[in-house]
Design a protein around this motif. Sequence first.
Motif, PDB file in Angstrom:
ATOM      1  N   MET A   1       0.835  -1.181   0.000  1.00 42.41           N
ATOM      2  CA  MET A   1       0.000   0.000   0.000  1.00 42.41           C
ATOM      3  C   MET A   1       0.882   1.247   0.000  1.00 42.41           C
ATOM      4  SD  MET A   1      -3.218  -0.955   2.511  1.00 42.41           S
ATOM      5  CE  MET A   1      -2.502  -0.162   3.855  1.00 42.41           C
ATOM      6  N   LYS A   2       0.400   2.267  -0.663  1.00 35.27           N
ATOM      7  CA  LYS A   2       1.130   3.523  -0.674  1.00 35.27           C
ATOM      8  C   LYS A   2       0.965   4.220   0.672  1.00 35.27           C
ATOM      9  CE  LYS A   2       0.720   4.452  -5.587  1.00 35.27           C
ATOM     10  NZ  LYS A   2       0.219   5.408  -6.589  1.00 35.27           N
ATOM     11  N   PRO A   3       2.027   4.787   1.193  1.00 34.99           N
ATOM     12  CA  PRO A   3       1.917   5.484   2.479  1.00 34.99           C
ATOM     13  C   PRO A   3       1.227   6.834   2.326  1.00 34.99           C
ATOM     14  CG  PRO A   3       4.155   5.622   1.642  1.00 34.99           C
ATOM     15  CD  PRO A   3       3.395   4.722   0.716  1.00 34.99           C
ATOM     16  N   ASP A   4       0.525   7.251   3.374  1.00 34.45           N
ATOM     17  CA  ASP A   4      -0.074   8.589   3.504  1.00 34.45           C
ATOM     18  C   ASP A   4      -1.159   8.919   2.485  1.00 34.45           C
ATOM     19  OD1 ASP A   4       1.661   9.022   5.634  1.00 34.45           O
ATOM     20  OD2 ASP A   4       3.235   9.769   4.291  1.00 34.45           O
ATOM     21  N   ILE A   5      -1.832   7.920   1.900  1.00 33.63           N
ATOM     22  CA  ILE A   5      -2.940   8.239   0.992  1.00 33.63           C
ATOM     23  C   ILE A   5      -4.265   7.683   1.500  1.00 33.63           C
ATOM     24  CG2 ILE A   5      -1.473   8.342  -1.051  1.00 33.63           C
ATOM     25  CD1 ILE A   5      -2.726   5.627  -1.869  1.00 33.63           C
ATOM     26  N   HIS A   6      -4.227   6.827   2.515  1.00 34.83           N
ATOM     27  CA  HIS A   6      -5.442   6.192   3.004  1.00 34.83           C
ATOM     28  C   HIS A   6      -6.015   6.962   4.190  1.00 34.83           C
ATOM     29  CE1 HIS A   6      -4.771   2.768   0.405  1.00 34.83           C
ATOM     30  NE2 HIS A   6      -3.511   2.779   0.783  1.00 34.83           N
ATOM     31  N   PRO A   7      -7.334   7.117   4.239  1.00 30.79           N
ATOM     32  CA  PRO A   7      -7.935   7.807   5.383  1.00 30.79           C
ATOM     33  C   PRO A   7      -7.837   6.945   6.641  1.00 30.79           C
ATOM     34  CG  PRO A   7      -9.629   6.954   3.933  1.00 30.79           C
ATOM     35  CD  PRO A   7      -8.316   6.710   3.250  1.00 30.79           C
ATOM     36  N   GLU A   8      -7.955   7.591   7.778  1.00 28.50           N
ATOM     37  CA  GLU A   8      -7.880   6.882   9.056  1.00 28.50           C
ATOM     38  C   GLU A   8      -9.133   6.027   9.242  1.00 28.50           C
ATOM     39  OE1 GLU A   8      -7.721   7.845  13.823  1.00 28.50           O
ATOM     40  OE2 GLU A   8      -7.860   9.484  12.393  1.00 28.50           O
ATOM     41  N   TYR A   9      -8.949   4.756   9.519  1.00 29.00           N
ATOM     42  CA  TYR A   9     -10.057   3.830   9.748  1.00 29.00           C
ATOM     43  C   TYR A   9     -10.165   3.598  11.248  1.00 29.00           C
ATOM     44  CZ  TYR A   9     -13.085  -0.234   9.181  1.00 29.00           C
ATOM     45  OH  TYR A   9     -14.142  -1.099   9.224  1.00 29.00           O
ATOM     46  N   ARG A  10     -11.341   3.865  11.805  1.00 31.64           N
ATOM     47  CA  ARG A  10     -11.531   3.762  13.250  1.00 31.64           C
ATOM     48  C   ARG A  10     -12.977   3.410  13.557  1.00 31.64           C
ATOM     49  NH1 ARG A  10     -11.448  10.245  14.390  1.00 31.64           N
ATOM     50  NH2 ARG A  10     -13.036  10.697  12.855  1.00 31.64           N
ATOM     51  N   ASP A  11     -13.234   3.023  14.802  1.00 35.59           N
ATOM     52  CA  ASP A  11     -14.603   2.746  15.237  1.00 35.59           C
ATOM     53  C   ASP A  11     -15.334   4.061  15.456  1.00 35.59           C
ATOM     54  OD1 ASP A  11     -14.293   0.022  15.158  1.00 35.59           O
ATOM     55  OD2 ASP A  11     -13.801  -0.173  17.273  1.00 35.59           O
ATOM     56  N   VAL A  12     -16.584   4.121  14.961  1.00 32.99           N
ATOM     57  CA  VAL A  12     -17.422   5.310  15.077  1.00 32.99           C
ATOM     58  C   VAL A  12     -18.777   4.873  15.608  1.00 32.99           C
ATOM     59  CG1 VAL A  12     -18.515   7.204  13.799  1.00 32.99           C
ATOM     60  CG2 VAL A  12     -16.248   6.415  13.140  1.00 32.99           C
ATOM     61  N   VAL A  13     -19.375   5.684  16.494  1.00 35.81           N
ATOM     62  CA  VAL A  13     -20.725   5.413  16.996  1.00 35.81           C
ATOM     63  C   VAL A  13     -21.710   6.152  16.101  1.00 35.81           C
ATOM     64  CG1 VAL A  13     -22.344   5.778  18.883  1.00 35.81           C
ATOM     65  CG2 VAL A  13     -20.018   5.062  19.371  1.00 35.81           C
ATOM     66  N   PHE A  14     -22.634   5.397  15.510  1.00 34.88           N
ATOM     67  CA  PHE A  14     -23.726   5.962  14.722  1.00 34.88           C
ATOM     68  C   PHE A  14     -24.992   5.887  15.556  1.00 34.88           C
ATOM     69  CE2 PHE A  14     -20.692   4.768  11.493  1.00 34.88           C
ATOM     70  CZ  PHE A  14     -20.747   5.842  10.626  1.00 34.88           C
ATOM     71  N   HIS A  15     -25.725   6.994  15.627  1.00 36.97           N
ATOM     72  CA  HIS A  15     -26.958   7.070  16.411  1.00 36.97           C
ATOM     73  C   HIS A  15     -28.135   7.232  15.467  1.00 36.97           C
ATOM     74  CE1 HIS A  15     -29.544   9.587  19.384  1.00 36.97           C
ATOM     75  NE2 HIS A  15     -29.965   8.334  19.312  1.00 36.97           N
ATOM     76  N   PRO A  43     -15.761   8.726  18.067  1.00 32.30           N
ATOM     77  CA  PRO A  43     -16.364   9.744  17.208  1.00 32.30           C
ATOM     78  C   PRO A  43     -17.856   9.434  17.069  1.00 32.30           C
ATOM     79  CG  PRO A  43     -14.388   8.840  16.206  1.00 32.30           C
ATOM     80  CD  PRO A  43     -14.693   8.000  17.395  1.00 32.30           C
ATOM     81  N   TYR A  44     -18.681  10.473  16.887  1.00 37.30           N
ATOM     82  CA  TYR A  44     -20.133  10.330  16.937  1.00 37.30           C
ATOM     83  C   TYR A  44     -20.777  10.933  15.699  1.00 37.30           C
ATOM     84  CZ  TYR A  44     -24.876  11.263  18.694  1.00 37.30           C
ATOM     85  OH  TYR A  44     -26.236  11.329  18.853  1.00 37.30           O
ATOM     86  N   MET A  45     -21.770  10.209  15.138  1.00 39.23           N
ATOM     87  CA  MET A  45     -22.505  10.699  13.967  1.00 39.23           C
ATOM     88  C   MET A  45     -23.966  10.294  14.093  1.00 39.23           C
ATOM     89  SD  MET A  45     -22.303  12.375  11.343  1.00 39.23           S
ATOM     90  CE  MET A  45     -22.456  12.650   9.640  1.00 39.23           C
ATOM     91  N   THR A  46     -24.880  11.220  13.838  1.00 39.30           N
ATOM     92  CA  THR A  46     -26.309  10.891  13.850  1.00 39.30           C
ATOM     93  C   THR A  46     -26.745  10.538  12.438  1.00 39.30           C
ATOM     94  OG1 THR A  46     -26.927  13.194  13.536  1.00 39.30           O
ATOM     95  CG2 THR A  46     -26.840  12.397  15.797  1.00 39.30           C
ATOM     96  N   ILE A  47     -27.683   9.588  12.354  1.00 40.04           N
ATOM     97  CA  ILE A  47     -28.266   9.188  11.074  1.00 40.04           C
ATOM     98  C   ILE A  47     -29.775   9.109  11.240  1.00 40.04           C
ATOM     99  CG2 ILE A  47     -26.248   7.990  10.178  1.00 40.04           C
ATOM    100  CD1 ILE A  47     -27.430   5.368  11.152  1.00 40.04           C
ATOM    101  N   ASP A  48     -30.504   9.211  10.143  1.00 38.66           N
ATOM    102  CA  ASP A  48     -31.967   9.182  10.179  1.00 38.66           C
ATOM    103  C   ASP A  48     -32.521   7.775  10.019  1.00 38.66           C
ATOM    104  OD1 ASP A  48     -32.097  11.943  10.459  1.00 38.66           O
ATOM    105  OD2 ASP A  48     -32.076  12.254   8.298  1.00 38.66           O
TER     106      ASP A  48
END
Length: 83
Positions: A1-15, A43-48
């Motif tokens: 994989m190329k370095p420094d081109i991929h976004p950070e992958y992490r656990d997120v809470v969806f509400h 990290p937190y994100m609301t969804i409908d």
Amino acid sequence: MKPDIHPEYRDVVFHDTTSDSYFVIGSTLKTDRTIDYQGATYPYMTIDVSSKSHPFYTGKQRVSQNDGRVAKFNKRYKRGGAK
């Protein structure tokens, strides 16, 4: 994989605000909001809509009984359908 081109992958809470459900899912979503959930800060994100509130998944889906153009034509001119 190329370095420094991929976004950070992490656990997120969806509400899901419709059913008041919370989901912890791996995501590359960028958000400044955080929430303490089950003893950890995420990290937190609301969804409908989610699988907890969408009519298809809950079994409360309404089925539309609209006829197509051919069926409407046959009904209008009292024809039976093709057999």
